[in-house]
Design a protein around this motif. Structure first.
Motif, PDB file in Angstrom:
ATOM      1  N   MET A 190       0.829  -1.206   0.000  1.00  0.00           N
ATOM      2  CA  MET A 190       0.000   0.000   0.000  1.00  0.00           C
ATOM      3  C   MET A 190       0.863   1.255   0.000  1.00  0.00           C
ATOM      4  O   MET A 190       2.028   1.231   0.403  1.00  0.00           O
ATOM      5  N   SER A 191       0.263   2.325  -0.450  1.00  0.00           N
ATOM      6  CA  SER A 191       0.951   3.614  -0.464  1.00  0.00           C
ATOM      7  C   SER A 191       0.999   4.193   0.945  1.00  0.00           C
ATOM      8  O   SER A 191       0.273   3.745   1.842  1.00  0.00           O
ATOM      9  N   LYS A 192       1.831   5.179   1.131  1.00  0.00           N
ATOM     10  CA  LYS A 192       1.936   5.835   2.439  1.00  0.00           C
ATOM     11  C   LYS A 192       0.610   6.476   2.835  1.00  0.00           C
ATOM     12  O   LYS A 192       0.215   6.444   4.005  1.00  0.00           O
ATOM     13  N   SER A 193      -0.088   7.038   1.864  1.00  0.00           N
ATOM     14  CA  SER A 193      -1.361   7.699   2.172  1.00  0.00           C
ATOM     15  C   SER A 193      -2.396   6.693   2.678  1.00  0.00           C
ATOM     16  O   SER A 193      -3.160   6.985   3.604  1.00  0.00           O
ATOM     17  N   ARG A 194      -2.422   5.503   2.085  1.00  0.00           N
ATOM     18  CA  ARG A 194      -3.358   4.470   2.546  1.00  0.00           C
ATOM     19  C   ARG A 194      -2.971   3.979   3.935  1.00  0.00           C
ATOM     20  O   ARG A 194      -3.830   3.728   4.783  1.00  0.00           O
ATOM     21  N   TRP A 195      -1.684   3.826   4.159  1.00  0.00           N
ATOM     22  CA  TRP A 195      -1.205   3.417   5.483  1.00  0.00           C
ATOM     23  C   TRP A 195      -1.626   4.447   6.535  1.00  0.00           C
ATOM     24  O   TRP A 195      -2.174   4.101   7.583  1.00  0.00           O
ATOM     25  N   ASP A 196      -1.364   5.708   6.237  1.00  0.00           N
ATOM     26  CA  ASP A 196      -1.697   6.781   7.183  1.00  0.00           C
ATOM     27  C   ASP A 196      -3.198   6.845   7.449  1.00  0.00           C
ATOM     28  O   ASP A 196      -3.626   7.124   8.578  1.00  0.00           O
ATOM     29  N   ALA A 197      -3.999   6.576   6.420  1.00  0.00           N
ATOM     30  CA  ALA A 197      -5.455   6.605   6.587  1.00  0.00           C
ATOM     31  C   ALA A 197      -5.912   5.526   7.572  1.00  0.00           C
ATOM     32  O   ALA A 197      -6.826   5.750   8.384  1.00  0.00           O
ATOM     33  N   LYS A 198      -5.265   4.369   7.525  1.00  0.00           N
ATOM     34  CA  LYS A 198      -5.623   3.287   8.451  1.00  0.00           C
ATOM     35  C   LYS A 198      -5.207   3.624   9.879  1.00  0.00           C
ATOM     36  O   LYS A 198      -5.931   3.319  10.835  1.00  0.00           O
ATOM     37  N   VAL A 199      -4.058   4.262  10.013  1.00  0.00           N
ATOM     38  CA  VAL A 199      -3.612   4.684  11.348  1.00  0.00           C
ATOM     39  C   VAL A 199      -4.613   5.671  11.942  1.00  0.00           C
ATOM     40  O   VAL A 199      -4.953   5.598  13.128  1.00  0.00           O
ATOM     41  N   VAL A 200      -5.106   6.580  11.117  1.00  0.00           N
ATOM     42  CA  VAL A 200      -6.098   7.563  11.574  1.00  0.00           C
ATOM     43  C   VAL A 200      -7.355   6.859  12.086  1.00  0.00           C
ATOM     44  O   VAL A 200      -7.923   7.240  13.120  1.00  0.00           O
ATOM     45  N   VAL A 201      -7.793   5.820  11.377  1.00  0.00           N
ATOM     46  CA  VAL A 201      -8.996   5.082  11.794  1.00  0.00           C
ATOM     47  C   VAL A 201      -8.764   4.394  13.137  1.00  0.00           C
ATOM     48  O   VAL A 201      -9.616   4.450  14.034  1.00  0.00           O
ATOM     49  N   PHE A 202      -7.627   3.743  13.284  1.00  0.00           N
ATOM     50  CA  PHE A 202      -7.319   3.084  14.564  1.00  0.00           C
ATOM     51  C   PHE A 202      -7.318   4.100  15.707  1.00  0.00           C
ATOM     52  O   PHE A 202      -7.855   3.839  16.793  1.00  0.00           O
ATOM     53  N   LYS A 203      -6.730   5.249  15.456  1.00  0.00           N
ATOM     54  CA  LYS A 203      -6.642   6.271  16.504  1.00  0.00           C
ATOM     55  C   LYS A 203      -8.023   6.842  16.834  1.00  0.00           C
ATOM     56  O   LYS A 203      -8.283   7.255  17.967  1.00  0.00           O
ATOM     57  N   LYS A 204      -8.910   6.846  15.857  1.00  0.00           N
ATOM     58  CA  LYS A 204     -10.277   7.315  16.098  1.00  0.00           C
ATOM     59  C   LYS A 204     -10.980   6.440  17.132  1.00  0.00           C
ATOM     60  O   LYS A 204     -11.843   6.911  17.885  1.00  0.00           O
ATOM     61  N   TRP A 205     -10.587   5.161  17.174  1.00  0.00           N
ATOM     62  CA  TRP A 205     -11.201   4.222  18.114  1.00  0.00           C
ATOM     63  C   TRP A 205     -10.381   4.052  19.393  1.00  0.00           C
ATOM     64  O   TRP A 205     -10.578   3.097  20.138  1.00  0.00           O
ATOM     65  N   GLY A 206      -9.462   4.975  19.632  1.00  0.00           N
ATOM     66  CA  GLY A 206      -8.775   4.999  20.917  1.00  0.00           C
ATOM     67  C   GLY A 206      -7.359   4.473  20.937  1.00  0.00           C
ATOM     68  O   GLY A 206      -6.709   4.481  21.987  1.00  0.00           O
ATOM     69  N   TRP A 207      -6.869   4.001  19.812  1.00  0.00           N
ATOM     70  CA  TRP A 207      -5.493   3.517  19.787  1.00  0.00           C
ATOM     71  C   TRP A 207      -4.522   4.692  19.670  1.00  0.00           C
ATOM     72  O   TRP A 207      -4.849   5.737  19.096  1.00  0.00           O
ATOM     73  N   SER A 208      -3.321   4.491  20.180  1.00  0.00           N
ATOM     74  CA  SER A 208      -2.248   5.467  20.010  1.00  0.00           C
ATOM     75  C   SER A 208      -1.327   4.984  18.891  1.00  0.00           C
ATOM     76  O   SER A 208      -1.455   3.848  18.411  1.00  0.00           O
ATOM     77  N   ASP A 209      -0.398   5.831  18.491  1.00  0.00           N
ATOM     78  CA  ASP A 209       0.583   5.419  17.478  1.00  0.00           C
ATOM     79  C   ASP A 209       1.368   4.202  17.956  1.00  0.00           C
ATOM     80  O   ASP A 209       1.679   3.296  17.173  1.00  0.00           O
TER      81      ASP A 209
END
Length: 392
Positions: free
Chosen positions: A261-280
């Motif tokens: 996956m591209s960096k943008s797709r990776w970053d988008a998934k990280v954003v979703v995880f963080k929306k549900w309470g996960w940290s980096d």
């Protein structure tokens, strides 16, 4: 005194009266006379140029007409193709088409190949095309396989048999049990031939300590990873993320996930995880445990989290320890098992503070044994609930 006398000599009236002019100013200008070309030579050159121009024009017209008549190209497409290939007889292009048809290529497939590689029409097919088909046949490829391989990637027709196709095939064969499996992988990934990335990348992986079985994993799961042009950067990035054992399958899974996956797709998934309470840090921890969890789509991540947090009321952090849950089917695995576990908690049959994600990681037989059948009095209701949620 000597210096004084010398200085006076430079100031003498005689020296002052001299007028120094540059030497070339005193010369008469040189008149250049154009050299005339003998009329006979000039005429021959003009005739030759006119003849070549006429020949080229005739070839272009013939080529354009041939492409329109035989392949149904538009005038514009045929004109563009004629800049890459020209011929003044139909002998070679007809022989190329004949070879394709003998192997079962349809007219539309031949048209597609010529559109992508028009220069193939001016080759000797018995030297450039047929030997490649015969090599693939010798390795177990059927005519249908050859048609599929060439149609998907006409680049193979321009690749050297000795310097590209054979070495690449043999390199892939090192990691797979049979020629048939190699053909299968080539069919799965259309860009195997035409460049040397595969051989170079495999050598790089082996030099870095990646074992054969892990390269086989990449070949079977996503062979395009082995064709990447910047494998060195990908390897370094995976190591920086904490994957320091190239003999571990997680190393290659991480490589696959990062390259898939591209960096943008990776970053988008990280954003979703963080929306549900996960940290980096939690995202990285989950990735280190199960790298393939990052292949789940943002939609899938949201669906799992929404069910886990909103419907079950469970803490999203529990999934950090079992991130493979994001790879499971929501309908066929997560929901049915979650309903059974939730029922057991509501009845006080298991503690609420158990590792909530554990029931999702075991196979079905183990799950039924530990969470359904072992509760004798409730087993019928639990099984009914489980099957109902499974849609059985």
């Amino acid at each position: 005194m000597m210096f004084q006398t010398h200085n006076k000599s430079w100031n003498s009236p005689m020296l002052k009266s001299l007028s120094f002019k540059p030497f070339f100013h005193s010369l008469n200008p040189i008149t250049t006379v154009p050299i005339s070309t003998p009329k006979s030579i000039s005429s021959l050159s003009t005739l030759s140029l006119n003849h070549n121009s006429s020949t080229t024009s005739q070839q272009t017209q013939f080529t354009v007409s041939y492409l329109i008549t035989n392949f149904g190209f538009s005038s514009e497409t045929a004109s563009k193709a004629s800049k890459l290939v020209q011929f003044d007889t139909s002998r070679k292009p007809d022989s190329v088409i004949a070879v394709f048809r003998n192997y079962g290529f349809s007219d539309s497939q031949i048209k597609n190949i010529i559109r992508q590689a028009p220069d193939i029409l001016k080759c000797d097919p018995y030297k450039r095309v047929l030997p490649k088909f015969e090599f693939l046949t010798s390795k177990g490829a059927s005519n249908i396989d050859i048609v599929e391989i060439v149609t998907r990637s006409p680049r193979i027709l321009g690749s050297s048999l000795e310097n590209s196709i054979i070495p690449t095939f043999e390199s892939v064969r090192m990691f797979l049990p049979s020629n048939e499996k190699v053909i299968e992988r080539i069919l799965h990934c259309k860009h195997f031939f035409g460049h040397f990335h595969f051989i170079r990348n495999v050598k790089m992986l082996l030099d870095d300590g990646v074992i054969h079985s892990n390269i086989t994993f990449l070949l079977l799961r996503r062979p395009s990873i082995l064709l990447t042009y910047d494998m060195r950067n990908a390897l370094d990035l995976v190591k920086e993320m904490g994957f320091d054992d190239p003999t571990n399958v997680n190393f290659c899974q991480a490589l696959l996930a990062k390259r898939a996956m591209s960096k943008s797709r990776w970053d988008a998934k990280v954003v979703v995880f963080k929306k549900w309470g996960w940290s980096d840090e939690m995202v990285l921890e989950a990735f280190r445990k199960r790298p393939l969890c990052m292949l789940a789509s943002t939609e899938k991540i949201n669906k799992v989290m929404r069910f886990w947090v909103n419907e079950l009321g469970w803490d999203s952090s529990a999934l950090v320890k079992r991130p493979e849950v994001f790879s499971y089917s929501l309908e066929n695995r997560i929901v049915p098992r979650a309903c059974v576990v939730s029922y057991l908690i509501s009845k006080g049959l298991i503690e609420k503070n158990i590792e909530l994600s554990t029931p999702f990681g075991v196979n079905e037989n183990v799950f039924l044994e530990k969470y359904v059948q072992c509760f004798k009095e409730e087993s019928d209701d639990l099984l009914k609930l489980y099957l109902e949620k499974m849609g059985v």
